[in-house]
Design a protein around this motif. Sequence first.
Motif, PDB file in Angstrom:
ATOM      1  N   LEU A 103      25.472 -37.700   3.489  1.00  0.00           N
ATOM      2  CA  LEU A 103      26.035 -36.657   4.349  1.00  0.00           C
ATOM      3  C   LEU A 103      27.561 -36.672   4.287  1.00  0.00           C
ATOM      4  CD1 LEU A 103      25.695 -34.337   6.305  1.00  0.00           C
ATOM      5  CD2 LEU A 103      25.498 -36.019   8.169  1.00  0.00           C
ATOM      6  N   LYS A 104      28.154 -37.843   4.325  1.00  0.00           N
ATOM      7  CA  LYS A 104      29.609 -37.950   4.221  1.00  0.00           C
ATOM      8  C   LYS A 104      30.105 -37.321   2.921  1.00  0.00           C
ATOM      9  CE  LYS A 104      33.366 -41.377   4.245  1.00  0.00           C
ATOM     10  NZ  LYS A 104      33.991 -41.201   2.943  1.00  0.00           N
ATOM     11  N   SER A 105      29.438 -37.630   1.841  1.00  0.00           N
ATOM     12  CA  SER A 105      29.813 -37.094   0.534  1.00  0.00           C
ATOM     13  C   SER A 105      29.689 -35.568   0.498  1.00  0.00           C
ATOM     14  CB  SER A 105      28.918 -37.724  -0.545  1.00  0.00           C
ATOM     15  OG  SER A 105      29.207 -37.188  -1.800  1.00  0.00           O
TER      16      SER A 105
ATOM     17  N   SER B 188      35.818 -24.608  12.170  1.00  0.00           N
ATOM     18  CA  SER B 188      35.264 -24.400  10.842  1.00  0.00           C
ATOM     19  C   SER B 188      35.375 -25.692  10.043  1.00  0.00           C
ATOM     20  CB  SER B 188      36.023 -23.285  10.111  1.00  0.00           C
ATOM     21  OG  SER B 188      35.690 -23.276   8.739  1.00  0.00           O
ATOM     22  N   ILE B 189      34.346 -25.997   9.297  1.00  0.00           N
ATOM     23  CA  ILE B 189      34.363 -27.186   8.453  1.00  0.00           C
ATOM     24  C   ILE B 189      35.466 -27.094   7.398  1.00  0.00           C
ATOM     25  CG2 ILE B 189      32.707 -26.410   6.708  1.00  0.00           C
ATOM     26  CD1 ILE B 189      31.458 -29.293   6.998  1.00  0.00           C
TER      27      ILE B 189
ATOM     28  N   ILE C 299      24.120 -27.805   4.012  1.00  0.00           N
ATOM     29  CA  ILE C 299      25.242 -28.005   3.092  1.00  0.00           C
ATOM     30  C   ILE C 299      24.750 -27.890   1.650  1.00  0.00           C
ATOM     31  CG2 ILE C 299      27.099 -29.547   2.360  1.00  0.00           C
ATOM     32  CD1 ILE C 299      27.058 -30.738   5.214  1.00  0.00           C
ATOM     33  N   ASN C 300      23.555 -28.388   1.380  1.00  0.00           N
ATOM     34  CA  ASN C 300      22.979 -28.219   0.052  1.00  0.00           C
ATOM     35  C   ASN C 300      22.785 -26.743  -0.289  1.00  0.00           C
ATOM     36  OD1 ASN C 300      22.721 -30.870  -0.938  1.00  0.00           O
ATOM     37  ND2 ASN C 300      20.886 -31.210   0.273  1.00  0.00           N
ATOM     38  N   ILE C 301      22.462 -25.933   0.707  1.00  0.00           N
ATOM     39  CA  ILE C 301      22.301 -24.490   0.473  1.00  0.00           C
ATOM     40  C   ILE C 301      23.636 -23.859   0.121  1.00  0.00           C
ATOM     41  CG2 ILE C 301      21.813 -22.273   1.588  1.00  0.00           C
ATOM     42  CD1 ILE C 301      19.483 -23.646   3.009  1.00  0.00           C
TER      43      ILE C 301
ATOM     44  N   GLU D  61      32.527 -33.973   2.540  1.00  0.00           N
ATOM     45  CA  GLU D  61      33.775 -34.040   1.770  1.00  0.00           C
ATOM     46  C   GLU D  61      33.760 -33.048   0.609  1.00  0.00           C
ATOM     47  OE1 GLU D  61      34.909 -38.703   2.651  1.00  0.00           O
ATOM     48  OE2 GLU D  61      33.753 -38.227   0.854  1.00  0.00           O
ATOM     49  N   GLU D  62      32.639 -32.945  -0.088  1.00  0.00           N
ATOM     50  CA  GLU D  62      32.543 -32.001  -1.201  1.00  0.00           C
ATOM     51  C   GLU D  62      32.690 -30.559  -0.722  1.00  0.00           C
ATOM     52  OE1 GLU D  62      29.461 -30.515  -4.709  1.00  0.00           O
ATOM     53  OE2 GLU D  62      28.943 -32.285  -3.521  1.00  0.00           O
TER      54      GLU D  62
END
Length: 147
Positions: free
Chosen positions: A100-102, A3-4, A44-46, A105-106
Amino acid sequence: MDSIFTEKANQDLLKRLKTIDKSKTANWGKMNVSQMLHHCQHPINIILQKKDYDLKPNWIARLLFKKAMYSDKLWRKNLPTVPSFKTMDDRDFTSEKLKLKSLIEELHTHKDRNDWQAHPVFGTFTKEQWGKMQYKHLDHHFRQFGV
């Protein structure tokens, strides 16, 4: 499936992302590395509710694919991409990698959150399912580029 939201899996993804460079070529699929980095931002935006991509509920997709989104079974190569997630234009490698890295992390900062909105296509997911799904998507594309 990892899991992330776990520290270990999140750090693993960030280490793998760090090893991606402009010279990477895909082992399968049509995207180049910069397009892949942009594409990976969409889910991730979703989950972070930054964009909705005009996705609509789909009971057929829910019935056929929802469990596969977060199961332990790896996704097969060359799966079709949701049209609104396709990245066909040229992208700047450095900026897409940083974005993508940001986002990774977020998203990880939300690891203790339990009140997740429904996915626009697949409906409700638990925190564990969201975390596995996000990890699985990134892992799929990182493996696509050999990392």
